[in-house]
Design a protein around this motif. Structure first.
Motif, PDB file in Angstrom:
ATOM      1  N   ASP A 166     -41.504  38.519  26.009  1.00 58.04           N
ATOM      2  CA  ASP A 166     -42.747  38.841  25.748  1.00 58.04           C
ATOM      3  C   ASP A 166     -43.217  38.288  24.579  1.00 58.04           C
ATOM      4  O   ASP A 166     -44.335  37.944  24.396  1.00 58.04           O
ATOM      5  CB  ASP A 166     -43.139  40.451  25.923  1.00 58.04           C
ATOM      6  N   ALA A 167     -42.276  38.621  23.457  1.00 58.08           N
ATOM      7  CA  ALA A 167     -42.455  37.868  22.214  1.00 58.08           C
ATOM      8  C   ALA A 167     -42.770  36.307  22.318  1.00 58.08           C
ATOM      9  O   ALA A 167     -43.567  35.757  21.655  1.00 58.08           O
ATOM     10  CB  ALA A 167     -41.317  38.184  21.133  1.00 58.08           C
ATOM     11  N   LEU A 168     -41.801  35.697  22.923  1.00 62.79           N
ATOM     12  CA  LEU A 168     -41.932  34.405  23.142  1.00 62.79           C
ATOM     13  C   LEU A 168     -43.167  33.914  23.944  1.00 62.79           C
ATOM     14  O   LEU A 168     -43.804  33.072  23.390  1.00 62.79           O
ATOM     15  CB  LEU A 168     -40.890  33.861  24.042  1.00 62.79           C
ATOM     16  N   ALA A 169     -43.709  34.545  24.912  1.00 60.02           N
ATOM     17  CA  ALA A 169     -44.943  34.148  25.542  1.00 60.02           C
ATOM     18  C   ALA A 169     -45.881  34.418  24.610  1.00 60.02           C
ATOM     19  O   ALA A 169     -47.066  33.483  24.652  1.00 60.02           O
ATOM     20  CB  ALA A 169     -45.118  35.130  26.840  1.00 60.02           C
ATOM     21  N   ALA A 170     -46.142  35.528  23.794  1.00 60.14           N
ATOM     22  CA  ALA A 170     -47.127  35.821  22.833  1.00 60.14           C
ATOM     23  C   ALA A 170     -47.123  34.535  21.903  1.00 60.14           C
ATOM     24  O   ALA A 170     -48.387  34.606  21.608  1.00 60.14           O
ATOM     25  CB  ALA A 170     -47.002  37.026  22.211  1.00 60.14           C
ATOM     26  N   THR A 171     -46.085  34.221  21.336  1.00 59.91           N
ATOM     27  CA  THR A 171     -46.120  33.185  20.226  1.00 59.91           C
ATOM     28  C   THR A 171     -46.592  31.825  21.078  1.00 59.91           C
ATOM     29  O   THR A 171     -47.235  31.095  20.386  1.00 59.91           O
ATOM     30  CB  THR A 171     -44.537  32.775  20.009  1.00 59.91           C
ATOM     31  N   LEU A 172     -46.172  31.683  22.336  1.00 65.00           N
ATOM     32  CA  LEU A 172     -46.738  30.231  22.954  1.00 65.00           C
ATOM     33  C   LEU A 172     -48.220  30.387  23.303  1.00 65.00           C
ATOM     34  O   LEU A 172     -48.793  29.521  23.603  1.00 65.00           O
ATOM     35  CB  LEU A 172     -45.948  30.145  24.201  1.00 65.00           C
ATOM     36  N   ALA A 173     -48.736  31.430  23.646  1.00 69.73           N
ATOM     37  CA  ALA A 173     -50.027  31.776  24.011  1.00 69.73           C
ATOM     38  C   ALA A 173     -51.140  30.789  23.430  1.00 69.73           C
ATOM     39  O   ALA A 173     -52.003  29.981  23.851  1.00 69.73           O
ATOM     40  CB  ALA A 173     -50.503  33.211  24.379  1.00 69.73           C
ATOM     41  N   PRO A 174     -51.103  30.820  22.115  1.00 69.24           N
ATOM     42  CA  PRO A 174     -52.299  30.289  21.285  1.00 69.24           C
ATOM     43  C   PRO A 174     -52.177  28.726  21.462  1.00 69.24           C
ATOM     44  O   PRO A 174     -53.087  27.944  21.721  1.00 69.24           O
ATOM     45  CB  PRO A 174     -52.353  30.608  19.969  1.00 69.24           C
ATOM     46  N   VAL A 175     -50.844  28.031  21.616  1.00 74.67           N
ATOM     47  CA  VAL A 175     -50.737  26.808  21.877  1.00 74.67           C
ATOM     48  C   VAL A 175     -51.160  26.349  23.229  1.00 74.67           C
ATOM     49  O   VAL A 175     -51.677  25.179  23.381  1.00 74.67           O
ATOM     50  CB  VAL A 175     -49.074  26.265  21.439  1.00 74.67           C
ATOM     51  N   VAL A 176     -50.809  27.081  24.367  1.00 75.96           N
ATOM     52  CA  VAL A 176     -51.035  26.770  25.338  1.00 75.96           C
ATOM     53  C   VAL A 176     -52.660  26.970  25.506  1.00 75.96           C
ATOM     54  O   VAL A 176     -53.120  25.856  26.021  1.00 75.96           O
ATOM     55  CB  VAL A 176     -50.490  28.104  26.553  1.00 75.96           C
ATOM     56  N   GLN A 177     -53.343  27.926  25.192  1.00 79.50           N
ATOM     57  CA  GLN A 177     -54.714  27.945  25.024  1.00 79.50           C
ATOM     58  C   GLN A 177     -55.145  26.549  24.402  1.00 79.50           C
ATOM     59  O   GLN A 177     -56.304  25.984  24.979  1.00 79.50           O
ATOM     60  CB  GLN A 177     -55.066  29.094  24.257  1.00 79.50           C
ATOM     61  N   HIS A 178     -54.776  26.147  23.229  1.00 78.54           N
ATOM     62  CA  HIS A 178     -55.391  24.894  22.786  1.00 78.54           C
ATOM     63  C   HIS A 178     -55.162  24.012  23.612  1.00 78.54           C
ATOM     64  O   HIS A 178     -56.108  23.009  23.861  1.00 78.54           O
ATOM     65  CB  HIS A 178     -54.500  24.759  21.419  1.00 78.54           C
ATOM     66  N   TYR A 179     -53.891  23.657  24.225  1.00 76.00           N
ATOM     67  CA  TYR A 179     -53.833  22.567  25.033  1.00 76.00           C
ATOM     68  C   TYR A 179     -54.888  22.293  26.328  1.00 76.00           C
ATOM     69  O   TYR A 179     -54.907  21.422  26.863  1.00 76.00           O
ATOM     70  CB  TYR A 179     -52.230  22.309  25.578  1.00 76.00           C
ATOM     71  N   LEU A 180     -54.881  23.711  26.742  1.00 75.30           N
ATOM     72  CA  LEU A 180     -56.129  23.929  27.928  1.00 75.30           C
ATOM     73  C   LEU A 180     -57.284  23.538  27.453  1.00 75.30           C
ATOM     74  O   LEU A 180     -57.885  22.832  28.407  1.00 75.30           O
ATOM     75  CB  LEU A 180     -55.985  25.161  28.468  1.00 75.30           C
TER      76      LEU A 180
END
Length: 184
Positions: A166-180
Motif C-alpha cells: 500500500d505504501a509503495l502504491a501510494a508513493t507511485l501514484a503521483p508519478v503514474v498520474q503524471h505519466y498519464l
C-alpha cells in the motif's frame, strides 16, 4: 472425467513449478527435468503438454494484467487506482519471470513488449485517446513501473523490497498520474 481432472491438475502443477523455477533461475536455469521434478511428474508429461521448453515458457508467461476500464474513474484518482492494481498484480509469477528473463531471452522480451504494447497502451488510450501521445505515455509508464518491479522483485533492493504494498502504491501514484495526464 477423472482423466480430464488429472490432466488439468498436471498442467496446473507444471505451470506452477515452471513459474517458480523461471522466476528463481531465469529461462536458462530452469530445465524441463527440474520443472518435472518440482511438479512431481515425469519429464515426458511436460513435453506432452507443452512440446518443448519454449512452449512451456510461453504458457508460463501468458500474462493478463487484468487492467480495469478506467473511463468512469474520477481523473484525480486514476494514478492511485492504477498504482494499487499494478503493485497487487506483481505477485503474479509471470511478471517476475518476464523481468528476470527478458534481458537474455528474445521470447521473454517479446512477451513483455506484447503485454505492454497491447494492454498498457490500450489502458492509456482509453484515457487520453489513441495515437502517438498514448504510446509515449504508456512507454514512460511501463519504464517506471517495470523499473520499480525489477528493484523490488529481482534485484530485491532493501528500500523498495521492504515497502508495504500500500505504501509503495501510494508513493507511485503521483508519478503514474503524471505519466498519464501531466506535461511530458
Amino acid at each position: 472425467m477423472p482423466f480430464t481432472h488429472r490432466s488439468e491438475a498436471s498442467r496446473t502443477a507444471i505451470l506452477t513449478a515452471a513459474r517458480r523455477l523461471l522466476a528463481e533461475r531465469g529461462y536458462q536455469g530452469a530445465t524441463i527435468r527440474a520443472v518435472a521434478a518440482e511438479a512431481g511428474i515425469d519429464p515426458s508429461m511436460v513435453m506432452r503438454y507443452y512440446g518443448n521448453k519454449d512452449g512451456l515458457f510461453a504458457a508460463a508467461v501468458d500474462l493478463d494484467l487484468r487492467l480495469p476500464d478506467p473511463t468512469d474513474w474520477p481523473r484525480a484518482e486514476v494514478g492511485a487506482r492504477l498504482a494499487r492494481h499494478v503493485v497487487a498484480g506483481w505477485e503474479h509469477g509471470a511478471v517476475v519471470v518476464l523481468l528476470r528473463s527478458a534481458g537474455t531471452n528474445k521470447a521473454a522480451a517479446e512477451a513483455l513488449r506484447n503485454v505492454l504494447d497491447g494492454q498498457l497502451e490500450g489502458f492509456v488510450a482509453r484515457l487520453v485517446g489513441p495515437g502517438p501521445p498514448a504510446r509515449r505515455r504508456a512507454g514512460l509508464l511501463a519504464g517506471q513501473l517495470l523499473g520499480v518491479a525489477l528493484c523490488r522483485h529481482v534485484l530485491e533492493l532493501d528500500a523498495v523490497a521492504a515497502m508495504d504494498g500500500d505504501a509503495l502504491a501510494a508513493t507511485l501514484a503521483p508519478v503514474v498520474q503524471h505519466y498519464l495526464f501531466g506535461e511530458l
